[in-house]
Design a protein around this motif. Structure first.
Motif, PDB file in Angstrom:
ATOM      1  N   GLU A   6       0.846  -1.200   0.000  1.00 42.68           N
ATOM      2  CA  GLU A   6       0.000   0.000   0.000  1.00 42.68           C
ATOM      3  C   GLU A   6       0.886   1.257   0.000  1.00 42.68           C
ATOM      4  OE1 GLU A   6      -2.183   0.715   3.582  1.00 42.68           O
ATOM      5  OE2 GLU A   6      -3.781   1.787   2.529  1.00 42.68           O
ATOM      6  N   GLU A   7       1.978   1.186   0.773  1.00 46.48           N
ATOM      7  CA  GLU A   7       2.894   2.322   0.876  1.00 46.48           C
ATOM      8  C   GLU A   7       3.489   2.669  -0.498  1.00 46.48           C
ATOM      9  OE1 GLU A   7       5.758   1.889   3.951  1.00 46.48           O
ATOM     10  OE2 GLU A   7       6.546   3.897   3.670  1.00 46.48           O
ATOM     11  N   GLU A   8       3.865   1.626  -1.248  1.00 43.97           N
ATOM     12  CA  GLU A   8       4.447   1.867  -2.567  1.00 43.97           C
ATOM     13  C   GLU A   8       3.422   2.478  -3.529  1.00 43.97           C
ATOM     14  OE1 GLU A   8       7.897  -1.585  -2.870  1.00 43.97           O
ATOM     15  OE2 GLU A   8       5.790  -2.183  -3.011  1.00 43.97           O
ATOM     16  N   LEU A   9       2.177   1.978  -3.420  1.00 44.64           N
ATOM     17  CA  LEU A   9       1.143   2.498  -4.325  1.00 44.64           C
ATOM     18  C   LEU A   9       0.793   3.947  -3.990  1.00 44.64           C
ATOM     19  CD1 LEU A   9      -1.187  -0.631  -4.626  1.00 44.64           C
ATOM     20  CD2 LEU A   9       0.334   0.301  -6.378  1.00 44.64           C
ATOM     21  N   ILE A  10       0.730   4.254  -2.687  1.00 43.43           N
ATOM     22  CA  ILE A  10       0.434   5.640  -2.287  1.00 43.43           C
ATOM     23  C   ILE A  10       1.583   6.555  -2.714  1.00 43.43           C
ATOM     24  CG2 ILE A  10       0.168   7.181  -0.284  1.00 43.43           C
ATOM     25  CD1 ILE A  10      -1.491   4.924   1.053  1.00 43.43           C
ATOM     26  N   ALA A  11       2.815   6.088  -2.497  1.00 43.33           N
ATOM     27  CA  ALA A  11       3.982   6.885  -2.898  1.00 43.33           C
ATOM     28  C   ALA A  11       3.954   7.113  -4.412  1.00 43.33           C
ATOM     29  CB  ALA A  11       5.262   6.176  -2.482  1.00 43.33           C
ATOM     30  N   TYR A  12       3.535   6.092  -5.164  1.00 42.45           N
ATOM     31  CA  TYR A  12       3.444   6.198  -6.619  1.00 42.45           C
ATOM     32  C   TYR A  12       2.399   7.242  -7.012  1.00 42.45           C
ATOM     33  CZ  TYR A  12       2.618   4.810 -11.467  1.00 42.45           C
ATOM     34  OH  TYR A  12       2.479   4.814 -12.841  1.00 42.45           O
ATOM     35  N   LYS A  13       1.240   7.123  -6.383  1.00 44.10           N
ATOM     36  CA  LYS A  13       0.132   8.047  -6.675  1.00 44.10           C
ATOM     37  C   LYS A  13       0.518   9.483  -6.322  1.00 44.10           C
ATOM     38  CE  LYS A  13      -3.854   9.898  -7.310  1.00 44.10           C
ATOM     39  NZ  LYS A  13      -4.064  10.410  -8.655  1.00 44.10           N
ATOM     40  N   GLU A  14       1.221   9.649  -5.198  1.00 41.04           N
ATOM     41  CA  GLU A  14       1.584  11.000  -4.749  1.00 41.04           C
ATOM     42  C   GLU A  14       2.878  11.502  -5.392  1.00 41.04           C
ATOM     43  OE1 GLU A  14      -0.226  13.091  -3.107  1.00 41.04           O
ATOM     44  OE2 GLU A  14      -1.835  11.650  -2.846  1.00 41.04           O
ATOM     45  N   GLY A  15       3.454  10.694  -6.280  1.00 40.01           N
ATOM     46  CA  GLY A  15       4.648  11.129  -7.011  1.00 40.01           C
ATOM     47  C   GLY A  15       5.903  11.195  -6.171  1.00 40.01           C
ATOM     48  N   VAL A  16       5.965  10.385  -5.104  1.00 40.76           N
ATOM     49  CA  VAL A  16       7.170  10.418  -4.263  1.00 40.76           C
ATOM     50  C   VAL A  16       7.850   9.043  -4.192  1.00 40.76           C
ATOM     51  CG1 VAL A  16       6.462  12.388  -2.869  1.00 40.76           C
ATOM     52  CG2 VAL A  16       5.791  10.104  -2.137  1.00 40.76           C
ATOM     53  N   ALA A  17       7.443   8.148  -5.096  1.00 39.94           N
ATOM     54  CA  ALA A  17       8.019   6.799  -5.080  1.00 39.94           C
ATOM     55  C   ALA A  17       9.455   6.822  -5.600  1.00 39.94           C
ATOM     56  CB  ALA A  17       7.174   5.869  -5.940  1.00 39.94           C
ATOM     57  N   ALA A  18      10.315   6.089  -4.929  1.00 35.09           N
ATOM     58  CA  ALA A  18      11.723   6.058  -5.335  1.00 35.09           C
ATOM     59  C   ALA A  18      11.877   5.270  -6.645  1.00 35.09           C
ATOM     60  CB  ALA A  18      12.563   5.448  -4.231  1.00 35.09           C
ATOM     61  N   GLN A  19      11.117   4.173  -6.751  1.00 34.06           N
ATOM     62  CA  GLN A  19      11.265   3.329  -7.947  1.00 34.06           C
ATOM     63  C   GLN A  19      10.007   3.417  -8.817  1.00 34.06           C
ATOM     64  OE1 GLN A  19      12.246  -0.272  -5.674  1.00 34.06           O
ATOM     65  NE2 GLN A  19      14.194  -0.269  -6.787  1.00 34.06           N
ATOM     66  N   ARG A  20       9.782   4.565  -9.334  1.00 34.86           N
ATOM     67  CA  ARG A  20       8.554   4.834 -10.083  1.00 34.86           C
ATOM     68  C   ARG A  20       8.415   3.932 -11.316  1.00 34.86           C
ATOM     69  NH1 ARG A  20       4.617   8.132  -9.706  1.00 34.86           N
ATOM     70  NH2 ARG A  20       3.508   8.701 -11.597  1.00 34.86           N
ATOM     71  N   ALA A  21       9.514   3.779 -12.033  1.00 36.48           N
ATOM     72  CA  ALA A  21       9.467   2.987 -13.262  1.00 36.48           C
ATOM     73  C   ALA A  21       9.150   1.523 -12.956  1.00 36.48           C
ATOM     74  CB  ALA A  21      10.801   3.099 -13.995  1.00 36.48           C
TER      75      ALA A  21
ATOM     76  N   TRP B 166      -2.458  18.300  -2.482  1.00 40.14           N
ATOM     77  CA  TRP B 166      -3.212  19.403  -3.080  1.00 40.14           C
ATOM     78  C   TRP B 166      -2.329  20.507  -3.633  1.00 40.14           C
ATOM     79  CZ3 TRP B 166      -7.172  18.855   1.378  1.00 40.14           C
ATOM     80  CH2 TRP B 166      -8.246  18.059   0.963  1.00 40.14           C
ATOM     81  N   GLU B 167      -1.231  20.765  -2.974  1.00 37.15           N
ATOM     82  CA  GLU B 167      -0.411  21.897  -3.404  1.00 37.15           C
ATOM     83  C   GLU B 167       0.801  21.469  -4.229  1.00 37.15           C
ATOM     84  OE1 GLU B 167      -1.486  24.980  -2.949  1.00 37.15           O
ATOM     85  OE2 GLU B 167      -3.240  24.219  -1.902  1.00 37.15           O
ATOM     86  N   GLY B 168       1.056  20.166  -4.281  1.00 43.39           N
ATOM     87  CA  GLY B 168       2.155  19.662  -5.118  1.00 43.39           C
ATOM     88  C   GLY B 168       3.544  20.103  -4.670  1.00 43.39           C
ATOM     89  N   CYS B 169       3.702  20.353  -3.365  1.00 44.24           N
ATOM     90  CA  CYS B 169       5.019  20.805  -2.866  1.00 44.24           C
ATOM     91  C   CYS B 169       6.017  19.648  -2.882  1.00 44.24           C
ATOM     92  CB  CYS B 169       4.902  21.330  -1.431  1.00 44.24           C
ATOM     93  SG  CYS B 169       3.876  22.782  -1.299  1.00 44.24           S
ATOM     94  N   ALA B 170       7.281  20.000  -3.028  1.00 42.33           N
ATOM     95  CA  ALA B 170       8.340  18.984  -2.998  1.00 42.33           C
ATOM     96  C   ALA B 170       8.484  18.445  -1.577  1.00 42.33           C
ATOM     97  CB  ALA B 170       9.658  19.605  -3.443  1.00 42.33           C
ATOM     98  N   ILE B 171       8.914  17.205  -1.494  1.00 41.17           N
ATOM     99  CA  ILE B 171       9.085  16.558  -0.183  1.00 41.17           C
ATOM    100  C   ILE B 171      10.041  17.375   0.693  1.00 41.17           C
ATOM    101  CG2 ILE B 171      10.266  14.554   0.866  1.00 41.17           C
ATOM    102  CD1 ILE B 171       7.324  13.994   0.287  1.00 41.17           C
ATOM    103  N   GLU B 172      11.065  17.967   0.083  1.00 46.06           N
ATOM    104  CA  GLU B 172      12.043  18.767   0.844  1.00 46.06           C
ATOM    105  C   GLU B 172      11.364  19.975   1.478  1.00 46.06           C
ATOM    106  OE1 GLU B 172      12.548  17.615  -2.290  1.00 46.06           O
ATOM    107  OE2 GLU B 172      13.902  16.025  -1.632  1.00 46.06           O
TER     108      GLU B 172
END
Lengths: 263, 217
Positions: A6-21, B166-172
């Motif tokens: 779930e953590e990986e999928l949420i990270a993917y959705k939120e654009g913060v996943a380390a291994q996106r590809a 919502w705001e698309g801020c960077a993690i940093e």
């Protein structure tokens, strides 16, 4: 096939996943994970529909009108900030630390034979060890008290933890400073322990003032599950050992000092 | 002689970027700061409203953020990123305001779920211009549950979620506001989404049912 967490999928959705590809590739092949991601997206899409009121086209002007009379003539220069009461008290603390370091160095030099002089670096390290050790023992006490809290699970009454929050906030400030120092010094074990401690302190500091007994129990369980108390203890003991190793043995006879002073 | 107040438009030509406006403000031109306020107020309001979930608090956060920004402007170094900087100040103050609000609300027996703006609520109007009673009831319930779920997040979780989702801020940036490491900030985003999902999944699922009933009728 190993599915995504779930953590990986949420990270993917939120654009913060380390291994996106890697996740994208897996999603393309795995229907189950795609369905799980869709469920996450449905909840987030519902939240996206929460409205934000439009403050109006002339809102910027309105804000300016509200704040303009309260603005000082000129913004403060960076050095003026050092004279703010909060800064002055921090400066006082730093000055006190320097005095302690100076006295500690002097005291330990006096107790040593004249040919062994401690370098400034060693003194600094000793002071740091004492300060971090003190911080860890206070954190340990805080964790022990929270771990030993016995919430009445059957009670619906809220538990006020505002005092614990204040303690957590105080510890948090120091913790950040020591974590950054540990990182700069390359002490990975210390930095990682302080990082974990920081996350926990943040949780407590940012909890509501009043929580249910069940929530308090969760906090208690978190300490156990993450092994924070154990790690803090281990690192604290290591520091005590280092403190012993860096502190010179007391002089055999204090009369030497008296004699030297007399001379 | 009547001294004309410089309009925002005339100062705009001088301050066509945040960096120039900051420099001019520091040199004593208060109207340059006005440009910054007018340029960034809407964005800061959106962030503040999403964090505090009510308009009076959001407006207070906006004003306080700009006041603090003005007071600290001499310390501001990355002058091209004034927007990001004032955002960070606003997020920090919003956390303080939420804490304060919590203390005030603790005196009340039951926390009231705000009905503000319900008449224009897209959730209530979504998918259908003339919703069935079932769907309307569900949408109102879902909106209420979303407010409750957001209010149940810790301040750092809510901040992390608002800033990232919502705001698309960077993690940093989020880490800087939470005064934590990037790893901890990422973890806070995850925890927030996980909690929201846990709280809202049953209601979102029911929404599909309500939509189905609405279509049948």
């Amino acid at each position: 096939m190993k599915h995504m967490t779930e953590e990986e999928l949420i990270a993917y959705k939120e654009g913060v996943a380390a291994q996106r590809a890697v996740i994208a590739q897996h999603l393309a092949a795995c229907e189950e994970c795609r369905a799980e991601l869709e469920r996450i997206e449905t909840v987030l899409a519902a939240l996206d529909s929460l409205p934000v009121p439009n403050p109006g086209d002339d809102y910027g002007r309105h804000v300016w009108q509200q704040i303009a009379p309260r603005l000082p003539e000129r913004p403060a220069r960076w050095w003026q900030e050092w004279f703010e009461p909060r800064r002055l008290s921090a400066l006082g603390a730093v000055a006190a630390l320097i005095v302690v370091a100076f006295l500690f160095g002097r005291y330990s030099r006096d107790r040593r034979t004249p040919d062994t002089s401690a370098s400034t670096e060693q003194i600094r390290e000793r002071v740091l060890i004492v300060a971090v050790g003190d911080h860890l023992s206070r954190s340990e006490m805080f964790l022990v008290e929270l771990s030993n809290a016995q919430p009445n699970l059957s009670s619906e009454k809220l538990v006020n933890i505002s005092a614990e929050q204040r303690r957590a906030e105080d510890l948090l400030e120091e913790n950040r400073l020591y974590r950054q120092t540990a990182l700069q010094e390359g002490d990975k074990v210390m930095a990682s322990t302080l990082d974990e401690l920081e996350r926990f302190l943040l949780d407590v500091a940012n909890s509501p003032d009043e929580i249910t007994s069940a929530q308090l129990e969760k906090i208690r369980q978190k300490i156990e599950a993450r092994g924070i108390l154990f790690k803090v203890r281990v690192v604290g003991r290591e520091l005590q050992e280092r403190q012993k190793a860096t502190t010179p043995a007391p002089a055999q006879n204090d009369s030497t000092k008296v004699e030297r002073n007399k001379a | 002689m009547i001294r004309m107040q410089p309009s925002v438009e005339s100062t705009q030509t001088i301050a066509d970027s945040d960096a120039v406006a900051v420099e001019r403000t520091l040199a004593g031109d208060r109207d340059a700061f006005r440009v910054l306020v007018e340029r960034h107020s809407h964005n800061v309001f959106r962030l503040a409203y999403r964090m505090t979930r009510n308009r009076p608090d959001a407006e207070e956060v906006v004003q306080e953020a700009f006041l603090r920004a003005y007071q600290k402007l001499g310390k501001f170094e990355a002058r091209a990123n004034f927007g990001t900087w004032v955002y960070r100040i606003a997020a920090n103050y919003a956390i303080d305001r939420m804490r304060q609000r919590k203390k005030e609300e603790a005196r009340k027996v039951e926390p009231a779920v705000r009905e503000e703006g319900m008449e224009n609520d897209p959730v209530a109007l979504v998918h259908d211009a003339a919703p069935t009673p079932e769907r309307l009831a569900h949408n109102i319930e879902l909106r209420k549950q979303m407010e409750i779920a957001l209010a149940a997040l810790s301040y750092s979780e809510r901040t992390a979620f608002v800033m990232r989702h919502w705001e698309g801020c960077a993690i940093e940036e989020i880490a800087a506001v939470l005064k934590s490491s990037s790893g901890a900030a990422k973890n806070t985003v995850f925890r927030a989404v996980q909690k929201l999902r846990l709280a809202l999944q049953p209601f979102v699922g029911r929404g599909a049912q309500a939509r189905a009933i609405g279509t049948e009728s």
